[in-house]
Write an enzyme that holds these catalytic residues in place. Structure first.
Site, mmCIF file in Angstrom:
data_model
loop_
_atom_site.group_PDB
_atom_site.id
_atom_site.type_symbol
_atom_site.label_atom_id
_atom_site.label_comp_id
_atom_site.label_asym_id
_atom_site.label_seq_id
_atom_site.Cartn_x
_atom_site.Cartn_y
_atom_site.Cartn_z
ATOM 1 C CG ASP A 281 54.981 110.859 -5.170
ATOM 2 O OD1 ASP A 281 55.583 110.055 -5.883
ATOM 3 O OD2 ASP A 281 53.845 111.321 -5.446
ATOM 4 C CD GLU A 323 58.807 110.333 -8.278
ATOM 5 O OE1 GLU A 323 58.591 109.705 -9.324
ATOM 6 O OE2 GLU A 323 57.994 111.174 -7.828
HETATM 7 C C1 GLC Z 1 55.091 109.645 -8.521
HETATM 8 C C2 GLC Z 1 54.867 108.168 -8.344
HETATM 9 C C3 GLC Z 1 53.823 107.705 -9.305
HETATM 10 C C4 GLC Z 1 52.550 108.463 -9.058
HETATM 11 C C5 GLC Z 1 52.784 109.973 -9.082
HETATM 12 C C6 GLC Z 1 51.620 110.721 -8.511
HETATM 13 O O1 GLC Z 1 55.636 109.948 -9.753
HETATM 14 O O2 GLC Z 1 56.067 107.475 -8.498
HETATM 15 O O3 GLC Z 1 53.599 106.322 -9.214
HETATM 16 O O4 GLC Z 1 51.582 108.123 -10.019
HETATM 17 O O5 GLC Z 1 53.906 110.343 -8.306
HETATM 18 O O6 GLC Z 1 51.586 110.618 -7.118
#
Ligand code: GLC
Length: 648
Positions: A281, A323
Site C-alpha cells: 500500500d 500500489e
Molecule cells: C491506499 C489505499 C487507500 C488508503 C491509503 C492510505 O491508497 O488504497 O484506501 O486510504 O492507501 O493507507
C-alpha cells in the site's frame, strides 16, 4: 565482487540455523548467494550512515533465514511449481472485496467461492483484515496490529483455512501490507506516546513546528478536506508527528533500520500465510526528505528493491504489487529502472489508463487515451498491470496536462468538465458521483461513485427509463471489456459484476461519513445477487456479459501480458483499438466510446496486419469479411468487438 567476509558471516548464520545448503535447502542457498551482494549494496546506501546501520545488517539476514525456516513445505512446493512470471497469464482474473461487506466474515467466505467461480474469478484481493480501530480505520488501512485479524472478520485460522481452500481450487490470494504507516493505536505508537524514545524513532516526531513547517512547504496534501496538513500534534507525547494520510495514521520512519526489519518480518508473516501477490500500500510515500514532495523518492525505490530481493530468497512464490497511484512516468519506475528493470515491483496498477477510460467515456473521444500510450507502453517485459475500471478508492485524473493538450484540449477546462460530468452537475450528465478530496487551494479533486452509477444506471433506474438503463449497461460492459483485454490482471471490484449503484448509508456512520469513498463500497445483498438468474434483469445482463468476457479472456492466449499490445492509429476519434498478438493468434479489440455508430476504415486493420481477410468477433460470434479501404467496419454506439484474425 567476491567478499569473503560476507560469505563467512552468511555461512555461519546458515549453519547456526541448520540450513542444509547441499541438499533440501539448496534452492534457498542459491537464491541467497545470488542476491546477497545487491542486498548489502542497497542496504549500505540506505543505512550505512545510520547510527545502528552496521549492527542491524546481521538481524536483517537472520530475518530472511527465519522466514524461510517458517515457510511450510506446502508453500515451498507451491513456490517451486510457479514459473517466475506466472502472473502474466491470461487465465488469471481478480476481484477485490471487503470480506465483511461481501460475505459477512472469513468463516462465511468459503461458501461464497462458488459464486466467484461461476463468474470466473480465480484471484482474490481481500481488503485489509488486520486489527484496525473501528472509528479511525480508513477501511482497514490504519493497522493497529499487523498479525491479529480484526474480530469483525474472524480469526487467523479462518484465513489460513480459506487460503488452503483457495489453493486447492487453483485460486490465488492477495493481501495488503500497509507499509507507510500504522494506526496511532499500534503498540509502537502507544509506546511512543508513553515516551519510549526507541519507538518515537519509529515515526517522524518533532518537538516544535519548525521541521513540520519546512516539510509541509513542499508536501502535497492527500486528504485536504478531512485531514489537512501532514502533521498532527500529539498531546501525550507533546510532539508533532507526521501523518500524511489521516491524522490517526502515523508515518513510519524507514530511515531507521529497525523499522525496515520489523516491516520485512511482517511481509514474511503474510508471505507465510500463503499470499500469492502482496499489495504494497502507498509505496510512493515510504521515504521522506525535507525540501521534496516526499513521494516517489529514489530511496523509496531502493527500499522496494531491497524488499524484492529478500522476498525472492525466502518466499519466491510471492509477487509484489506496488500500489503507486502517481503520475504516469512515476508509476513506471516502480517496475524498476536501469540494472533493476523488472526487478522491483512485479505488478502495478494501471491507474493512468483507468482514468483515461473515464475520460474517453465522458468525452466520447479517445485522443487523450491515445496521447498517453507512449508512456504506458514503456512497461518492461516480465511485469504486469492490474487493469481495472473501479476500485475501493477515488478516481484521480492523474495523467499529465501535456497529454490533454497533445490531444488538442485545454487541460484546465477539460478536467473541470470531467469532474462536473461525473459529479453529475454538468447539464444532462447521466452520471451520479461525488467529488472527493477537493483542494480549495489547487482546485484539484478526485471522483467517487460506483461503476454503474458513474455510467448512468442510478439515474436511469430512478427515472424508470428503460432506454437509459440499457445505455448504462452498455457503458458498464464497454468499460469492463476495455480493461479485461488490455493486458494485465483484470481486477473487478465486487458488486460491479451485477451493477451496484451508490450506497449512501455511510453517511449515517460517524466512522465513515467524512469519506465519500464509502458510497462505492457496497454491502452485498445476496437477494440482489440471486437476480443474476432472472432473465432480463439488470443483474442478469451485467453478470452474464461480464462472465462471458472473463471466459473469453481465459480462452485467448494473445491476451496474456507479453508486451504484445499495439495501438491502432486514430482513424476515428471515438474508437480505441488495440491489437494483441501471440505466436498462435492476433486479436483486434475495438471500443466505441461514443453513443452513435462509428465508422472505421478497413485500412485500420490492414495497416496492422497485411493481408487480413476475415475477422471473427468472439463476443457476438460473428464473422466479418474485410472490405476495401474506402469501406468501413461499423461499430455500434458504445459497442465493443474482440476480433480474431482468421487465417484462411
Ligand atoms: C491506499 C489505499 C487507500 C488508503 C491509503 C492510505 O491508497 O488504497 O484506501 O486510504 O492507501 O493507507
Amino acid at each position: 565482487m567476491y567478499n569473503p567476509l560476507l560469505h563467512k558471516q552468511l555461512n555461519e548464520l546458515l549453519d547456526k540455523s541448520s540450513i542444509a545448503i547441499a541438499s533440501n535447502d539448496r534452492g534457498f542457498y542459491t537464491r541467497f548467494i545470488a542476491n546477497i551482494y545487491s542486498i548489502e549494496a542497497i542496504y549500505l546506501q540506505l543505512y550505512g550512515n545510520h547510527k545502528t546501520g552496521k549492527e542491524s545488517f546481521i538481524p536483517l539476514l537472520t530475518t530472511i533465514i527465519q522466514a524461510y525456516k517458517l515457510r511450510s513445505e506446502a508453500l515451498k512446493k507451491r513456490d517451486n511449481s510457479k514459473t517466475h512470471d506466472w502472473f502474466l497469464s491470461n487465465e488469471i482474473v481478480g476481484m477485490s472485496l471487503y470480506v465483511d461487506r461481501f460475505a459477512g466474515s472469513l468463516q462465511d467466505m468459503p461458501s461464497r467461492l462458488a459464486y466467484l467461480e461461476e463468474l470466473g474469478v480465480n484471484f482474490l484481493h481481500l481488503m485489509p483484515l488486520f486489527q484496525s480501530p473501528a472509528n479511525e480505520s480508513d477501511g482497514g488501512y490504519a493497522v493497529s496490529n499487523f498479525r491479529v485479524i480484526d474480530a469483525k472478520f474472524g480469526t487467523i485460522e479462518q484465513l489460513q483455512n480459506l487460503q488452503k481452500t483457495l489453493q486447492e481450487k487453483g485460486m490465488y490470494l492477495m493481501l495488503d501490507i500497509v507499509l507507510n504507516h500504522t494506526s496511532q493505536q499500534h503498540e509502537w505508537a502507544m509506546a511512543a506516546k508513553a515516551g519510549d524514545k526507541h519507538f518515537q524513532d519509529f515515526y517522524y516526531c518533532y518537538d516544535d513546528r519548525n521541521l513540520p513547517n519546512a516539510f509541509e512547504a513542499t508536501m502535497p496534501e492527500i486528504f485536504p478536506e478531512s485531514a489537512p496538513g501532514s502533521f498532527t500534534y500529539n498531546h501525550e507525547m507533546q510532539k508533532w508527528v507526521m501523518t500524511v494520510f489521516h491524522n490517526y495514521q502515523w508515518d513510519l520512519n524507514f530511515t531507521n533500520p529497525a523499522v525496515l526489519i520489523a516491516m520485512l518480518d511482517t511481509i514474511y508473516f503474510y508471505a507465510n500465510l500463503g499470499v500469492d501477490i502482496l499489495r504494497i500500500d502507498a509505496p510512493a510515500f515510504i521515504w521522506k526528505q525535507l525540501g521534496t514532495a516526499c513521494q516517489n523518492l529514489p530511496e523509496a525505490h531502493q527500499l522496494l528493491r531491497l524488499i524484492k530481493l529478500c522476498v525472492e530468497i525466502a518466499t519466491p512464490g510471492m509477487a509484489l504489487l506496488g500500489e503507486a497511484i502517481v503520475a504516469p512516468k512515476e508509476i513506471m519506475k516502480y517496475f524498476g529502472t536501469g540494472a533493476f528493470t523488472a526487478k522491483e515491483c512485479d505488478v502495478a496498477y494501471n491507474a493512468t489508463h483507468m482514468a483515461l477510460q473515464w475520460d474517453a467515456l465522458a468525452t466520447g473521444n479517445v485522443m487523450v487515451m491515445l496521447a498517453a500510450q507512449q508512456d504506458i507502453l514503456q512497461k518492461p517485459l516480465g511485469t504486469t498491470w492490474i487493469t481495472y475500471t473501479r476500485c475501493h478508492d477515488d478516481i484521480g485524473l492523474g495523467y499529465e496536462d501535456s497529454m490533454i493538450s497533445n490531444a488538442g484540449f485545454n487541460a484546465y477546462e477539460h478536467r473541470m468538465f470531467l469532474k462536473e460530468y461525473y459529479a453529475g452537475t454538468y447539464p444532462n450528465s447521466p452520471a451520479t458521483g461525488a467529488l472527493f478530496g477537493v483542494n480549495p487551494k489547487t482546485q484539484d479533486a478526485r471522483i467517487s461513485g460506483t461503476l454503474a452509477s458513474l455510467c448512468g444506471l442510478e439515474k436511469a433506474l430512478l427515472k424508470n427509463d428503460s432506454l437509459a438503463t440499457q445505455l448504462a449497461i452498455k457503458k458498464v460492459l464497454l468499460m469492463q471489456a476495455h480493461s479485461i483485454f488490455l493486458g494485465g490482471i483484470p481486477m473487478l471490484f465486487y458488486g460491479d459484476e451485477v451493477g451496484y449503484t451508490n450506497d449512501y448509508s455511510y453517511l449515517q456512520d460517524g466512522g465513515k461519513s467524512y469519506d465519500n469513498r464509502w458510497m462505492h463500497r457496497p454491502i452485498i445483498d445476496w437477494d440482489k445477487q440471486a437476480k443474476r438468474l432472472v432473465a432480463g434483469s439488470v443483474e442478469q445482463q451485467v453478470f452474464t456479459a461480464t462472465k462471458q468476457l472473463l471466459t473469453l479472456r481465459k480462452a485467448l492466449p494473445a491476451i496474456a501480458d507479453k508486451k504484445n499490445i499495439e495501438w491502432l492509429h486514430p482513424h476515428n476519434i471515438h474508437v480505441a483499438g488495440y491489437k494483441r498478438s501471440s505466436e498462435s493468434q492476433t486479436i483486434f479489440c475495438l471500443y466505441n466510446f461514443n453513443g452513435s455508430p462509428a465508422f472505421l476504415t478497413w485500412y485500420a486493420f490492414k495497416e496492422k496486419y497485411a493481408g487480413v481477410t476475415t475477422l471473427f468477433d468472439h463476443y457476438s460470434k460473428t464473422n466479418y469479411t474485410v472490405g476495401r479501404d474506402d469501406e468501413f467496419f461499423i461499430l455500434d454506439g458504445y459497442g465493443f468487438y474482440i476480433l480474431e484474425v482468421l487465417i484462411n
